[in-house]
Scaffold this active site. Structure first.
Site, mmCIF file in Angstrom:
data_model
loop_
_atom_site.group_PDB
_atom_site.id
_atom_site.type_symbol
_atom_site.label_atom_id
_atom_site.label_comp_id
_atom_site.label_asym_id
_atom_site.label_seq_id
_atom_site.Cartn_x
_atom_site.Cartn_y
_atom_site.Cartn_z
ATOM 1 N N ASP A 3 38.193 36.203 37.524
ATOM 2 C CA ASP A 3 38.586 36.727 36.221
ATOM 3 C C ASP A 3 37.837 38.017 35.914
ATOM 4 O O ASP A 3 36.681 38.200 36.310
ATOM 5 C CB ASP A 3 38.301 35.702 35.118
ATOM 6 C CG ASP A 3 39.278 34.545 35.133
ATOM 7 O OD1 ASP A 3 40.339 34.681 35.765
ATOM 8 O OD2 ASP A 3 38.972 33.502 34.533
ATOM 9 N N ARG A 4 38.472 38.898 35.169
ATOM 10 C CA ARG A 4 37.928 40.226 34.867
ATOM 11 C C ARG A 4 36.536 40.148 34.249
ATOM 12 O O ARG A 4 35.646 40.931 34.587
ATOM 13 C CB ARG A 4 38.880 40.963 33.924
ATOM 14 C CG ARG A 4 38.427 42.367 33.525
ATOM 15 C CD ARG A 4 39.424 42.989 32.568
ATOM 16 N NE ARG A 4 39.001 44.292 32.102
ATOM 17 C CZ ARG A 4 39.264 45.427 32.719
ATOM 18 N NH1 ARG A 4 39.954 45.413 33.832
ATOM 19 N NH2 ARG A 4 38.850 46.579 32.231
#
Length: 199
Positions: free
Chosen positions: A23-24
């Protein structure tokens, strides 16, 4: 401005391909393949869950539980874009939660997701009343911070545990991830921690 695009520009290797997802907002190691003839073997290790992922997170103290314990829930897409929520029904997400270290203001948790739902760890800890520190999505989605990294999400992907019965290459991959994760541990450790008082 993704990591993949930046690496391709910096290294000049157009064949670069990530072999797993992160995830970012999550810190950690991302592994890329530069060889088409071998990347499928590594991608399949993650896809078939033959490499178990491990994370560390800083969150408030959780009282009234014995550790480790397993948390399960049913997760579906939320009303707001790119968020998830829990609903009643057959669980489709599962996380083992343990304590690494109790600190004065927070606890450092070890998280072992047995499923791979989007934002699973963030949703699970928020549902337990201990949202991960600096989480801008859970339990309440805050206004978008764009690329402001002054208050990063306190979630670190340690990534992998040794895979039994696999090739030496897989074993080396795990050791590499463990080694690299040590250099990222500072994300979860406050800087300038005061020295203990002497009596």
């Amino acid at each position: 401005e993704t990591l993949l695009v930046r690496l391709k520009k910096k290294l000049g290797i157009e064949a670069l391909t990530p072999i797993h997802r992160l995830d970012r907002e999550t810190a950690g190691v991302v592994i890329f393949s530069r060889r088409e003839d071998s990347r499928g073997a590594y991608q399949s290790l993650f896809q078939q869950r033959e490499i178990e992922k491990e994370y560390e997170a800083l969150a408030p103290h959780l009282y009234g539980r014995e550790f480790p314990f397993t948390y399960r829930s049913r997760m579906v897409e939320g009303e707001k874009f790119f968020t998830m929520k829990e609903v009643a029904g057959e669980p489709n997400s599962e996380t083992v939660i343990d304590v690494i270290e109790q600190r004065e203001a927070a606890t450092l948790y070890r998280l072992l997701p047995h499923t791979g739902r989007q934002h699973q760890l963030r949703v699970h800890l928020a549902a337990l009343g201990i949202p991960i520190i600096n989480d801008a999505f859970y339990p309440v989605a805050l206004p978008c911070k764009q690329d402001d990294v002054s208050q990063p999400l306190k979630l670190l992907a340690v990534v992998a545990i040794i895979v039994v019965g696999k090739s030496l290459a897989a074993f080396v991959l795990v050791l590499l991830l463990r080694f690299l994760s040590i250099n990222l541990a500072c994300i979860l450790t406050p800087r300038n921690r005061p020295a203990p008082r002497r009596s």
